[in-house]
Design a protein around this motif. Structure first.
Motif, mmCIF file in Angstrom:
data_model
loop_
_atom_site.group_PDB
_atom_site.id
_atom_site.type_symbol
_atom_site.label_atom_id
_atom_site.label_comp_id
_atom_site.label_asym_id
_atom_site.label_seq_id
_atom_site.Cartn_x
_atom_site.Cartn_y
_atom_site.Cartn_z
ATOM 1 N N VAL A 243 0.872 -1.174 0.000
ATOM 2 C CA VAL A 243 0.000 0.000 0.000
ATOM 3 C C VAL A 243 0.908 1.222 0.000
ATOM 4 O O VAL A 243 1.717 1.402 0.908
ATOM 5 N N PHE A 244 0.779 2.031 -1.042
ATOM 6 C CA PHE A 244 1.619 3.211 -1.207
ATOM 7 C C PHE A 244 0.822 4.451 -0.827
ATOM 8 O O PHE A 244 -0.336 4.590 -1.220
ATOM 9 N N TYR A 245 1.451 5.345 -0.087
ATOM 10 C CA TYR A 245 0.817 6.582 0.354
ATOM 11 C C TYR A 245 1.622 7.791 -0.120
ATOM 12 O O TYR A 245 2.836 7.691 -0.325
ATOM 13 N N VAL A 246 0.935 8.911 -0.232
ATOM 14 C CA VAL A 246 1.617 10.174 -0.492
ATOM 15 C C VAL A 246 2.658 10.355 0.615
ATOM 16 O O VAL A 246 2.373 10.143 1.791
ATOM 17 N N GLY A 247 3.866 10.705 0.224
ATOM 18 C CA GLY A 247 4.964 10.856 1.176
ATOM 19 C C GLY A 247 5.943 9.693 1.126
ATOM 20 O O GLY A 247 7.089 9.824 1.539
ATOM 21 N N ASP A 248 5.488 8.542 0.630
ATOM 22 C CA ASP A 248 6.395 7.405 0.461
ATOM 23 C C ASP A 248 7.348 7.685 -0.697
ATOM 24 O O ASP A 248 7.144 8.620 -1.470
ATOM 25 N N LYS A 249 8.374 6.851 -0.822
ATOM 26 C CA LYS A 249 9.340 6.986 -1.915
ATOM 27 C C LYS A 249 9.567 5.640 -2.569
ATOM 28 O O LYS A 249 9.593 4.613 -1.895
ATOM 29 N N LEU A 250 9.746 5.676 -3.887
ATOM 30 C CA LEU A 250 10.173 4.502 -4.638
ATOM 31 C C LEU A 250 11.650 4.661 -4.935
ATOM 32 O O LEU A 250 12.096 5.740 -5.330
ATOM 33 N N VAL A 251 12.419 3.584 -4.763
ATOM 34 C CA VAL A 251 13.843 3.599 -5.085
ATOM 35 C C VAL A 251 14.074 2.530 -6.151
ATOM 36 O O VAL A 251 13.775 1.356 -5.941
ATOM 37 N N PHE A 252 14.575 2.970 -7.291
ATOM 38 C CA PHE A 252 14.895 2.066 -8.390
ATOM 39 C C PHE A 252 16.409 1.864 -8.403
ATOM 40 O O PHE A 252 17.152 2.793 -8.697
ATOM 41 N N ASN A 253 16.861 0.648 -8.085
ATOM 42 C CA ASN A 253 18.288 0.314 -8.081
ATOM 43 C C ASN A 253 18.619 -0.549 -9.291
ATOM 44 O O ASN A 253 17.945 -1.559 -9.542
ATOM 45 N N TYR A 254 19.646 -0.155 -10.032
ATOM 46 C CA TYR A 254 20.091 -0.897 -11.208
ATOM 47 C C TYR A 254 21.489 -0.420 -11.584
ATOM 48 O O TYR A 254 21.890 0.684 -11.204
ATOM 49 N N LEU B 290 15.166 9.010 -15.868
ATOM 50 C CA LEU B 290 16.120 8.935 -14.769
ATOM 51 C C LEU B 290 17.158 7.865 -15.102
ATOM 52 O O LEU B 290 16.804 6.784 -15.569
ATOM 53 N N THR B 291 18.417 8.165 -14.836
ATOM 54 C CA THR B 291 19.495 7.263 -15.276
ATOM 55 C C THR B 291 20.594 7.049 -14.239
ATOM 56 O O THR B 291 21.648 6.500 -14.573
ATOM 57 N N SER B 292 20.384 7.434 -12.999
ATOM 58 C CA SER B 292 21.470 7.414 -12.019
ATOM 59 C C SER B 292 21.869 6.017 -11.548
ATOM 60 O O SER B 292 22.976 5.814 -11.073
ATOM 61 N N GLY B 293 20.950 5.055 -11.643
ATOM 62 C CA GLY B 293 21.209 3.732 -11.088
ATOM 63 C C GLY B 293 20.681 3.589 -9.677
ATOM 64 O O GLY B 293 20.547 2.487 -9.155
ATOM 65 N N ARG B 294 20.364 4.712 -9.050
ATOM 66 C CA ARG B 294 19.673 4.726 -7.746
ATOM 67 C C ARG B 294 18.714 5.913 -7.768
ATOM 68 O O ARG B 294 18.967 6.955 -7.171
ATOM 69 N N ASP B 295 17.627 5.726 -8.493
ATOM 70 C CA ASP B 295 16.659 6.804 -8.690
ATOM 71 C C ASP B 295 15.605 6.764 -7.597
ATOM 72 O O ASP B 295 14.945 5.741 -7.400
ATOM 73 N N VAL B 296 15.474 7.877 -6.877
ATOM 74 C CA VAL B 296 14.505 7.982 -5.797
ATOM 75 C C VAL B 296 13.365 8.874 -6.269
ATOM 76 O O VAL B 296 13.593 10.018 -6.661
ATOM 77 N N ILE B 297 12.160 8.331 -6.225
ATOM 78 C CA ILE B 297 10.985 9.066 -6.684
ATOM 79 C C ILE B 297 10.035 9.263 -5.514
ATOM 80 O O ILE B 297 9.436 8.291 -5.018
ATOM 81 N N PRO B 298 9.871 10.506 -5.045
ATOM 82 C CA PRO B 298 8.901 10.761 -3.983
ATOM 83 C C PRO B 298 7.481 10.701 -4.557
ATOM 84 O O PRO B 298 7.215 11.228 -5.628
ATOM 85 N N LEU B 299 6.604 10.031 -3.850
ATOM 86 C CA LEU B 299 5.203 9.926 -4.272
ATOM 87 C C LEU B 299 4.460 11.109 -3.659
ATOM 88 O O LEU B 299 4.118 11.097 -2.485
ATOM 89 N N GLN B 300 4.229 12.140 -4.462
ATOM 90 C CA GLN B 300 3.733 13.416 -3.953
ATOM 91 C C GLN B 300 2.242 13.625 -4.118
ATOM 92 O O GLN B 300 1.678 14.496 -3.469
ATOM 93 N N THR B 301 1.604 12.857 -4.990
ATOM 94 C CA THR B 301 0.174 13.027 -5.224
ATOM 95 C C THR B 301 -0.504 11.661 -5.283
ATOM 96 O O THR B 301 0.112 10.677 -5.688
ATOM 97 N N PRO B 302 -1.778 11.598 -4.895
ATOM 98 C CA PRO B 302 -2.492 10.326 -4.997
ATOM 99 C C PRO B 302 -2.837 9.999 -6.450
ATOM 100 O O PRO B 302 -2.852 10.882 -7.312
ATOM 101 N N GLY B 303 -3.100 8.713 -6.715
ATOM 102 C CA GLY B 303 -3.514 8.277 -8.040
ATOM 103 C C GLY B 303 -2.603 7.199 -8.586
ATOM 104 O O GLY B 303 -1.679 6.735 -7.924
#
Length: 156
Positions: A48-59, A86-99
């Motif tokens: 369950v993802f909420y506004v304020g959570d973050k996704l981290v993509f590691n590659y 995003l291309t950093s290999g450790r991309d952090v995406i803040p979840l700022q809005t619902p949907g």
């Protein structure tokens, strides 16, 4: 006057800690990271993802990327020039809005042929959901705020 000031600082500290400790950081794919041939829909299914959570993509940088797309771009595995890549290999995406949020890998045919795509639904944050998510964290945060407030009172 000093007591009123200490009370304001104490209440502010509690509020800041309570709102910040409820956010979670999700590493997409857990230990596998953002990679080929992983079932990201199964990974996200019970979360369950909420506004304020973050996704981290590691590659490994240079092998993949992360592109936020719309529903059509997700279905067709296509990006447009106005999508941020995003291309950093450790991309952090803040979840700022619902949907609904859609992410794909835009490298070669990684999305189409190798299943590098993720869709999630982000819910609005509420105080009751934050308490339900992690009562231990809230208790710890409250005790930390209480201790900080008491320390500030002694210093003022």
């Amino acid at each position: 006057m000093a007591a009123a000031r200490s009370t304001i600082v104490f209440i502010s500290t509690i509020f800041l800690l309570a709102t910040s400790i409820s956010a979670k950081e999700y590493v997409v794919g857990d230990g596998s990271g953002w990679t080929l041939d992983f079932d990201y829909q199964a990974w996200a299914k019970d979360k369950v993802f909420y506004v304020g959570d973050k996704l981290v993509f590691n590659y490994p940088s240079g092998t993949h990327n992360v592109v936020k797309v719309n529903g059509t771009g997700f279905q067709q595995c296509s990006t447009s020039s106005n999508n941020g890549t995003l291309t950093s290999g450790r991309d952090v995406i803040p979840l700022q809005t619902p949907g609904k949020k859609w992410y794909i890998c835009g490298v070669a045919k990684h999305c189409e042929s190798r299943n590098m795509k993720l869709v999630i639904t982000v819910l609005s944050q509420s105080i009751s959901s934050a308490v339900a998510i992690s009562p231990v964290s809230i208790t710890y945060g409250f005790l930390a705020a209480l201790f900080s407030g008491l320390m500030l009172t002694l210093l003022v």
